[in-house]
Design a protein around this motif. Sequence first.
Motif, mmCIF file in Angstrom:
data_model
loop_
_atom_site.group_PDB
_atom_site.id
_atom_site.type_symbol
_atom_site.label_atom_id
_atom_site.label_comp_id
_atom_site.label_asym_id
_atom_site.label_seq_id
_atom_site.Cartn_x
_atom_site.Cartn_y
_atom_site.Cartn_z
ATOM 1 N N LYS A 129 -63.984 17.642 -35.314
ATOM 2 C CA LYS A 129 -62.644 18.154 -35.632
ATOM 3 C C LYS A 129 -62.314 17.781 -37.069
ATOM 4 O O LYS A 129 -62.388 16.617 -37.449
ATOM 5 C CB LYS A 129 -61.609 17.550 -34.678
ATOM 6 N N ASP A 142 -59.423 19.364 -38.919
ATOM 7 C CA ASP A 142 -58.041 19.682 -39.316
ATOM 8 C C ASP A 142 -57.970 20.695 -40.457
ATOM 9 O O ASP A 142 -56.987 20.740 -41.202
ATOM 10 C CB ASP A 142 -57.274 18.415 -39.708
ATOM 11 N N ARG A 177 -54.680 22.465 -32.049
ATOM 12 C CA ARG A 177 -53.308 22.901 -32.310
ATOM 13 C C ARG A 177 -53.129 24.402 -32.232
ATOM 14 O O ARG A 177 -52.013 24.889 -32.169
ATOM 15 C CB ARG A 177 -52.871 22.391 -33.685
ATOM 16 N N SER A 202 -61.056 23.150 -36.325
ATOM 17 C CA SER A 202 -59.864 22.502 -36.869
ATOM 18 C C SER A 202 -59.217 21.529 -35.901
ATOM 19 O O SER A 202 -58.692 20.495 -36.310
ATOM 20 C CB SER A 202 -58.841 23.559 -37.303
ATOM 21 N N GLY A 203 -59.214 21.854 -34.608
ATOM 22 C CA GLY A 203 -58.542 21.008 -33.635
ATOM 23 C C GLY A 203 -57.869 21.857 -32.570
ATOM 24 O O GLY A 203 -58.001 23.084 -32.540
#
Length: 340
Positions: free
Chosen positions: A225, A227, A197, A194-195
């Motif tokens: 990636k 998200d 974060r 996803s990344g």
Amino acid sequence: MITIKQIAELCGVSRGTVDRVINGRGKVKEEKRKLILKTMEEFGYKPNPAARALVTQRQGILVGVVLSASEIDFFEPIIEALKKSAGYYQRVGLQVRWKLLKGYHAEEQCAAIVALRKAGAEAILINPLNEPVILQELEDCIRHDIFVVALNNDFDSKENHIYVGSDYGAGGRTAAALLQKICPAPIHVGIAYSGARMLGHMHRIQGFRERLSAVPGAVLEAVSKNDDDPIKAYDETLQMLEAHPDLNAIFIATSGGARGVCQALVKKRCADRITVVSFDTIPAIQTAMRAGIIDAAIYQHPRRQGQIAMQMAYDYLIGGIKPAKKQYLVQNEIRILENL
């Protein structure tokens, strides 16, 4: 038996100060803390969870739940477990305010934390984003005696908080070791995630890299990636497959984009020659496993995570029970089609 009010009078402090010492919350001067503990011992005082519950029924205690990307299928069993536990504990006065957010937006998560603090929340259960503003806000919560439980994902802080979730590093190492066993050598693998974060996701990738480096001839070809967006995952996976024709393995490190990854494999007609290991067993992943696209998944007990997190809040705020440890880890389990 002596009461909290009487202890406060004997020690020359407020009832709130005695309560903070009993429950291990907040800042109390060391000499006052020792005096209160000594007085409690002399008079044989023991906290009464039942009495605390009766008081709570009259006054109510607020717990806040903040979940970003709550629309992702993975969080459905977590939310169900949280709501079921909240409904049970509501009978003794535990009130829950929900902040179920869409997507990964630091400003929205930060605003949710601030709103819960203004509402008087005494505990916050949160899957924190890996952003400085979130870290700062959570550390300030802890310094103001708010009980913080990092749910499913931790944050990097020395401030006293509880983490309930899986061991992400071990999960990544497990995925790499599993690929070594089921993928024909030499392994040429791509990662879809996803990344950055979520701190745990980065730990998972790091664990995967570490274990993969011990596999003879294994090559990490690409990291994409997405998200947790299925459309973006589809596009990114197509590009990865076209740029790396030798790819014979894919690690889906977060499940939000799993549907898109699998659709790309079908589109390129290479699902039968690429070994795929994923995380979680959301419906899209189960469907892909039944279709022979995903070979194995690593399960991290999301329902159990929700149950433990809400129980932590109840035990601490109403039962006066301090957590025995800082991390409550659920087991990473390997799932294949036969044990879905």
